[in-house]
Scaffold this active site. Structure first.
Site, PDB file in Angstrom:
ATOM      1  N   ARG A 281       0.863  -1.185   0.000  1.00 60.61           N
ATOM      2  CA  ARG A 281       0.000   0.000   0.000  1.00 60.61           C
ATOM      3  C   ARG A 281       0.901   1.237   0.000  1.00 60.61           C
ATOM      4  O   ARG A 281       1.497   1.563   1.022  1.00 60.61           O
ATOM      5  CB  ARG A 281      -0.864  -0.039   1.271  1.00 60.61           C
ATOM      6  CG  ARG A 281      -2.044   0.905   1.268  1.00 60.61           C
ATOM      7  CD  ARG A 281      -2.604   1.026   2.677  1.00 60.61           C
ATOM      8  NE  ARG A 281      -1.734   1.870   3.481  1.00 60.61           N
ATOM      9  CZ  ARG A 281      -1.514   1.714   4.785  1.00 60.61           C
ATOM     10  NH1 ARG A 281      -2.091   0.754   5.461  1.00 60.61           N
ATOM     11  NH2 ARG A 281      -0.704   2.527   5.432  1.00 60.61           N
ATOM     12  N   HIS A 285      -3.566   4.373   4.700  1.00 60.24           N
ATOM     13  CA  HIS A 285      -4.665   3.396   4.779  1.00 60.24           C
ATOM     14  C   HIS A 285      -5.942   4.013   4.203  1.00 60.24           C
ATOM     15  O   HIS A 285      -6.598   3.449   3.340  1.00 60.24           O
ATOM     16  CB  HIS A 285      -4.874   2.967   6.226  1.00 60.24           C
ATOM     17  CG  HIS A 285      -6.128   2.182   6.437  1.00 60.24           C
ATOM     18  ND1 HIS A 285      -6.282   0.899   5.968  1.00 60.24           N
ATOM     19  CD2 HIS A 285      -7.299   2.515   7.028  1.00 60.24           C
ATOM     20  CE1 HIS A 285      -7.502   0.468   6.268  1.00 60.24           C
ATOM     21  NE2 HIS A 285      -8.137   1.431   6.912  1.00 60.24           N
ATOM     22  N   TYR A 294       4.051   5.183  11.503  1.00 57.52           N
ATOM     23  CA  TYR A 294       4.344   3.776  11.799  1.00 57.52           C
ATOM     24  C   TYR A 294       5.188   3.057  10.753  1.00 57.52           C
ATOM     25  O   TYR A 294       5.411   1.865  10.846  1.00 57.52           O
ATOM     26  CB  TYR A 294       3.036   2.993  12.039  1.00 57.52           C
ATOM     27  CG  TYR A 294       2.029   3.076  10.899  1.00 57.52           C
ATOM     28  CD1 TYR A 294       2.134   2.229   9.812  1.00 57.52           C
ATOM     29  CD2 TYR A 294       0.985   3.998  10.922  1.00 57.52           C
ATOM     30  CE1 TYR A 294       1.220   2.307   8.766  1.00 57.52           C
ATOM     31  CE2 TYR A 294       0.071   4.090   9.892  1.00 57.52           C
ATOM     32  CZ  TYR A 294       0.195   3.234   8.811  1.00 57.52           C
ATOM     33  OH  TYR A 294      -0.708   3.307   7.778  1.00 57.52           O
TER      34      TYR A 294
HETATM   35  C1  LIG Z   1     -14.838  -6.025  11.817  1.00 57.09           C
HETATM   36  C2  LIG Z   1     -14.030  -4.771  11.695  1.00 57.09           C
HETATM   37  N1  LIG Z   1     -13.063  -4.522  12.605  1.00 57.09           N
HETATM   38  C3  LIG Z   1     -12.302  -3.405  12.507  1.00 57.09           C
HETATM   39  C4  LIG Z   1     -12.528  -2.509  11.485  1.00 57.09           C
HETATM   40  C5  LIG Z   1     -11.664  -1.262  11.366  1.00 57.09           C
HETATM   41  N2  LIG Z   1     -10.751  -1.424  10.215  1.00 57.09           N
HETATM   42  C6  LIG Z   1     -11.004  -0.817   9.031  1.00 57.09           C
HETATM   43  S1  LIG Z   1      -9.833  -1.180   7.879  1.00 57.09           S
HETATM   44  C7  LIG Z   1      -8.972  -2.143   8.967  1.00 57.09           C
HETATM   45  C8  LIG Z   1      -7.697  -2.826   8.544  1.00 57.09           C
HETATM   46  C9  LIG Z   1      -7.885  -3.809   7.445  1.00 57.09           C
HETATM   47  O1  LIG Z   1      -6.637  -4.248   6.974  1.00 57.09           O
HETATM   48  P1  LIG Z   1      -6.515  -5.245   5.772  1.00 57.09           P
HETATM   49  O2  LIG Z   1      -7.457  -6.382   5.921  1.00 57.09           O
HETATM   50  O3  LIG Z   1      -5.071  -5.584   5.647  1.00 57.09           O
HETATM   51  O4  LIG Z   1      -7.014  -4.410   4.498  1.00 57.09           O
HETATM   52  P2  LIG Z   1      -6.380  -3.082   3.862  1.00 57.09           P
HETATM   53  O5  LIG Z   1      -7.140  -1.917   4.453  1.00 57.09           O
HETATM   54  O6  LIG Z   1      -4.943  -3.063   4.165  1.00 57.09           O
HETATM   55  O7  LIG Z   1      -6.657  -3.166   2.396  1.00 57.09           O
HETATM   56  C10 LIG Z   1      -9.588  -2.173  10.211  1.00 57.09           C
HETATM   57  C11 LIG Z   1      -9.081  -2.890  11.378  1.00 57.09           C
HETATM   58  C12 LIG Z   1     -13.568  -2.799  10.569  1.00 57.09           C
HETATM   59  N3  LIG Z   1     -13.847  -1.988   9.537  1.00 57.09           N
HETATM   60  N4  LIG Z   1     -14.289  -3.943  10.683  1.00 57.09           N
END
Ligand SMILES: Cc1ncc(C[n+]2csc(CCOP(=O)(O)OP(=O)(O)O)c2C)c(N)n1
Ligand SMILES: [Mg+2]
Length: 387
Positions: A281, A285, A294
């Site tokens: 990425r 985020h 970080y």
């Molecule tokens: C069930 C749930 N827990 C926490 C969140 C908060 N949250 C939003 S994005 C994220 C990280 C996701 O990371 P990843 O699966 O690696 O996907 P990326 O955003 O890197 O594409 C989190 C913890 C959420 N949206 N849903």
């Protein structure tokens, strides 16, 4: 402890963060690659592509346009026109490669970042901007485009996709070359969710026609990959009883070839595959995040050298498959499409707040009717005032 030190300690490997991102690191398991970062075509014993020059130029066009539209959306958020935006910067090849591998009859279940797959499905890129502007729920019809709604709840769409794939099977639509397959997108962080692991089990034991496409972009917001797993993610599949494979997610050709093979396996009735698209990425985020808190700059720089677009351009140039006019033309097309996107976002009407109640259930309900009436009279009480 200085801020930078804190970030490095959390990464767990001190100053080795840049080395971690180096794909030639012998500690990193191999992945399928067909186009190197410098634009050299390499062969793989199991996976290949046979694109015409025209198709190769088409992939380049897709990559450039989705990056440009994404940059425009980020700018729109910065100017207060969108509430938030989740950029795909750096993940274009994983998305365009897998998106173009889908056949028309295949069904895709995205997260909130799959703007490149959405584009490949033929959906007007304005659609997700309505969602992120807060004026609609995402305006496309999932059945028409075979592309489900964006899902913010991490991992939840893998369950929807698995149930859908089991349904496809029960409808007798697998087993032949014209069969239907399903693809579920999710991130590295999502692999820690119960939903994703439960999906793997159901898909496996019911031999569902599904491809689990994990874009390992190395982070779940600020959490690095080593906080999610002690083994490479694709190896998780073995424990669930189906194949897992790692692909260079910054290589559009390899992403295409691996996804096409996995989709074909699914449509023929051979069950699920987990694909780990190893990528990065490049941006934040979301627009609410500050990644400098970080991760260190050298890590980002190491991945810039593996840019998914640069390598396709280098390949086209080296092989005389495109000239300066072509590249200028693509840049022009991208600029025109992003300007149109901007103009259309700015002219999106604000919805009537009372329509909020119209989209809860397909056929409404008595309670909703009551709530809507109460809300309308509440809103009317402000008429004539400046509040
Ligand atoms: C069930 C749930 N827990 C926490 C969140 C908060 N949250 C939003 S994005 C994220 C990280 C996701 O990371 P990843 O699966 O690696 O996907 P990326 O955003 O890197 O594409 C989190 C913890 C959420 N949206 N849903
Ligand atoms: Mg991630």
């Amino acid at each position: 402890m200085a801020k930078g030190e804190a970030a490095r300690t959390r990464n767990g490997r001190g100053g080795a963060a840049a080395a971690k991102a180096d794909l030639s690191d012998p500690a990193e398991p191999a992945f399928v690659q067909l186009l190197t970062p410098s634009g050299e075509r390499v062969e793989h014993p199991e996976y290949s592509v046979d694109f015409t020059d025209e198709q190769m130029r088409g992939l380049y066009r897709d990559l450039v346009i989705v990056r440009k539209l994404d940059a425009e959306a980020t700018a729109l958020q910065r100017q207060g026109e969108l509430g938030i935006w989740a950029s795909l910067l750096g993940q274009e090849a994983a998305q365009v490669g897998s998106g173009r591998a889908l056949r028309q009859q295949d069904m895709a279940f995205p997260t909130y970042r799959e703007h490149g797959v959405l584009y490949c499905r033929g959906i007007d890129p304005i659609m997700p901007l309505g969602l992120f502007r807060g004026v609609d729920q995402g305006g496309w019809d999932p059945n028409e485009f075979k592309f489900s709604m964006y899902t913010i709840v991490i991992g939840a769409q893998t369950l929807h996709a698995t149930g859908y794939a089991m349904g496809v099977s029960k409808d007798g639509k697998v087993g032949g070359d014209d069969g239907e397959a399903v693809i579920a997108y999710f991130g590295d962080g999502a692999t820690s969710q119960g939903d994703v692991n439960e999906s793997f089990i159901w898909a496996s034991v019911f031999n569902a026609p599904i491809v689990f496409f994990c874009q390992n972009n190395q982070y779940a917001i600020s959490e690095p990959l080593e906080r999610q797993t002690r083994i490479p993610l694709y190896q998780r599949a073995a424990g669930f009883g189906f194949p897992g494979i790692r692909v260079d997610g910054n290589d559009v050709l390899a992403s295409y070839a691996v996804t096409r093979a996995a989709l074909d396996n699914a449509r023929l009735g051979n069950g699920p595959t987990l694909i780990e698209a190893y990528t990065y990425r490049m941006g934040a985020h979301t627009t609410s995040d500050d990644p400098t808190r970080y991760r260190i700059a050298t890590e980002v720089e190491a991945w810039q050298a593996k840019d998914p677009i640069k390598r396709v351009r280098a390949y086209l140039e080296k092989n005389g498959m495109a000239d300066a006019d072509f590249f200028d033309g693509i840049d022009q097309q991208a600029a025109t499409e992003s300007l149109s996107l901007r103009e259309r976002v700015l002219s999106m009407p604000n919805p009537d707040p009372a329509t909020l109640f119209d989209h809860v259930y397909p056929h409404g309900s008595h309670e909703l009717d009551e709530q809507k009436a109460e809300f309308i009279s509440y809103m009317a009480s402000f008429e004539g005032s400046h509040h």
